[in-house]
Motif scaffolding. Structure first.
Motif, short mmCIF file in Angstrom:
data_model
loop_
_atom_site.label_atom_id
_atom_site.label_comp_id
_atom_site.label_asym_id
_atom_site.label_seq_id
_atom_site.Cartn_x
_atom_site.Cartn_y
_atom_site.Cartn_z
N THR A 73 0.78 -1.21 -0.12
CA THR A 73 0.05 -0.12 0.08
C THR A 73 0.65 1.32 0.08
O THR A 73 0.44 2.27 -0.52
N LEU A 74 2.06 1.27 0.67
CA LEU A 74 2.86 2.42 0.73
C LEU A 74 3.48 2.81 -0.67
O LEU A 74 3.78 3.76 -1.04
N LEU A 75 3.97 1.55 -1.15
CA LEU A 75 4.53 1.63 -2.46
C LEU A 75 3.54 2.03 -3.40
O LEU A 75 3.89 2.88 -4.58
N TRP A 76 2.17 1.74 -3.59
CA TRP A 76 1.40 2.20 -4.12
C TRP A 76 1.09 3.63 -4.02
O TRP A 76 0.85 4.70 -4.83
N ALA A 77 0.81 4.06 -2.68
CA ALA A 77 0.67 5.64 -2.37
C ALA A 77 1.73 6.40 -3.04
O ALA A 77 1.17 7.54 -3.12
N THR A 78 3.06 6.01 -3.06
CA THR A 78 4.20 6.71 -3.44
C THR A 78 4.29 6.60 -5.19
O THR A 78 5.20 6.98 -5.38
N GLY A 79 3.26 6.01 -5.56
CA GLY A 79 3.51 5.91 -7.16
C GLY A 79 4.45 4.84 -7.61
O GLY A 79 4.78 5.02 -9.02
N ARG A 80 4.81 3.89 -6.68
CA ARG A 80 5.80 2.83 -7.24
C ARG A 80 5.17 1.64 -8.00
O ARG A 80 5.80 1.04 -8.95
N VAL A 81 4.00 1.32 -7.45
CA VAL A 81 3.32 0.09 -8.09
C VAL A 81 1.92 0.22 -8.47
O VAL A 81 1.39 1.27 -7.90
N GLU A 82 1.26 -0.41 -9.15
CA GLU A 82 -0.34 -0.62 -9.19
C GLU A 82 -0.63 -1.75 -8.17
O GLU A 82 0.17 -2.82 -7.97
N MET A 83 -2.03 -1.58 -7.95
CA MET A 83 -2.59 -2.94 -7.17
C MET A 83 -3.78 -3.21 -7.82
O MET A 83 -4.61 -2.53 -8.67
N PRO A 84 -4.49 -4.27 -7.52
CA PRO A 84 -5.80 -4.79 -8.04
C PRO A 84 -6.73 -3.73 -7.64
O PRO A 84 -6.98 -3.34 -6.62
N GLY A 85 -7.44 -3.29 -8.82
CA GLY A 85 -8.47 -2.35 -8.66
C GLY A 85 -8.11 -0.78 -8.28
O GLY A 85 -8.74 0.37 -8.07
N ARG A 86 -6.63 -0.72 -8.32
CA ARG A 86 -5.90 0.49 -7.86
C ARG A 86 -5.00 0.86 -9.10
O ARG A 86 -3.47 0.35 -8.88
N PRO A 87 -5.14 1.80 -9.98
CA PRO A 87 -4.09 1.78 -11.04
C PRO A 87 -2.92 2.78 -10.46
O PRO A 87 -3.14 3.37 -9.43
N ARG A 88 -1.90 2.61 -11.03
CA ARG A 88 -0.52 3.30 -10.48
C ARG A 88 -0.75 4.68 -10.30
O ARG A 88 -1.12 5.43 -11.50
N ARG A 89 -0.34 5.40 -9.27
CA ARG A 89 -0.66 6.73 -9.32
C ARG A 89 0.51 7.62 -10.01
O ARG A 89 1.67 7.01 -10.04
N THR A 90 0.02 8.65 -10.70
CA THR A 90 1.08 9.38 -11.32
C THR A 90 1.30 10.69 -10.64
O THR A 90 2.35 11.41 -10.85
N ASP A 91 0.32 11.12 -9.77
CA ASP A 91 0.61 12.41 -8.85
C ASP A 91 0.08 11.88 -7.59
O ASP A 91 -0.90 11.18 -7.19
N TRP A 92 1.01 12.33 -6.58
CA TRP A 92 0.72 11.95 -5.13
C TRP A 92 1.34 13.02 -4.17
O TRP A 92 2.36 13.77 -4.56
#
Length: 235
Positions: free
Chosen positions: A188-207
């Motif tokens: 979740t932290l890696l997703w929140a900081t734009g490093r990875v995507e998660m199921p149902g959560r496209p990768r963040r480009t802005d955070w």
């Protein structure tokens, strides 16, 4: 005034030291030739990314060396780059000392931040590009920078590594109230900081993170709610 005895703190100097120790452990013994590889999806090399981390830790610490941090928007040190595409730093490692020398720089800068936040009054505020924050907030910022950039570097040097769960959970609660934990705290932290995507959560480009001080009695963040996309962060 020491904060070390405050059980209510989500993040403090001990967590900064732990994050930096995990970083040093993960990156120790990497041959010098690998440090010129690109760090994950960043434009910087692994060496440059580690210098950037040291720079973050030091400049966060310096804010709390001032008698009145909010009166100085930025400690006016000279900033430079080794190459046009590299990070703008005040801290650079001595190449002659090799990667282990640069890891020593990171450990020293992390120790300074840990000491600074633990010895600052918990109500003191210091400026940040995303708004003023307290020592706990800056400790959490230092932990996030350490964890995500260690992840970036390990991708570049081709070592498997992920942020520790407990540290990830703490900084998500402190800095990312818009992000509910899904799966485990590390991913979740890696997703929140734009490093990875998660199921149902496209990768963040802005955070971004939210460093505003927690108020007494605030519930721990991380409940239901959809993430808010915001301004990009350079970390």
């Amino acid at each position: 005034m020491s904060r070390s005895g405050e059980s209510s703190a989500l993040v403090g100097g001990e967590h900064v030291r732990e994050a930096v120790a995990r970083c040093v452990e993960a990156l120790a013994g990497v041959p010098a030739a690998r440090w010129d590889a690109r760090a994950g999806d960043l434009e910087w090399t692994c060496w440059e990314t580690l210098e950037h981390l040291a720079d973050d830790l030091l400049t966060y610490a310096l804010r709390f060396g001032l008698a009145h941090p909010m009166g100085v928007p930025r400690v006016p040190l000279r900033i430079s780059r080794d190459r046009p595409e590299g990070p703008a730093n005040v801290v650079f490692g001595d190449r002659a000392a090799g990667p282990e020398g640069l890891l020593t720089v990171v450990e020293a800068c992390g120790g300074l931040l840990a000491t600074a936040v633990d010895n600052a009054a918990p109500t003191v505020l210091a400026p940040h590009v995303f708004g003023a924050s307290d020592p706990e907030g800056f400790a959490a910022m230092g932990v996030v920078e350490t964890l995500v950039h260690t992840y970036d570097i390990t991708r570049g040097i081709q070592r498997a590594w992920e942020p520790p769960q407990d540290l990830s959970r703490r900084v998500l609660a402190r800095l990312f109230p818009d992000v509910p934990v899904t799966g485990d705290a590390s991913s979740t932290l890696l997703w929140a900081t734009g490093r990875v995507e998660m199921p149902g959560r496209p990768r963040r480009t802005d955070w971004r993170w939210y460093g505003a001080p927690r108020r007494p009695g605030d519930p721990l963040p991380g409940g239901a709610g959809s993430p808010r996309e915001s301004a990009p962060h350079g970390g």
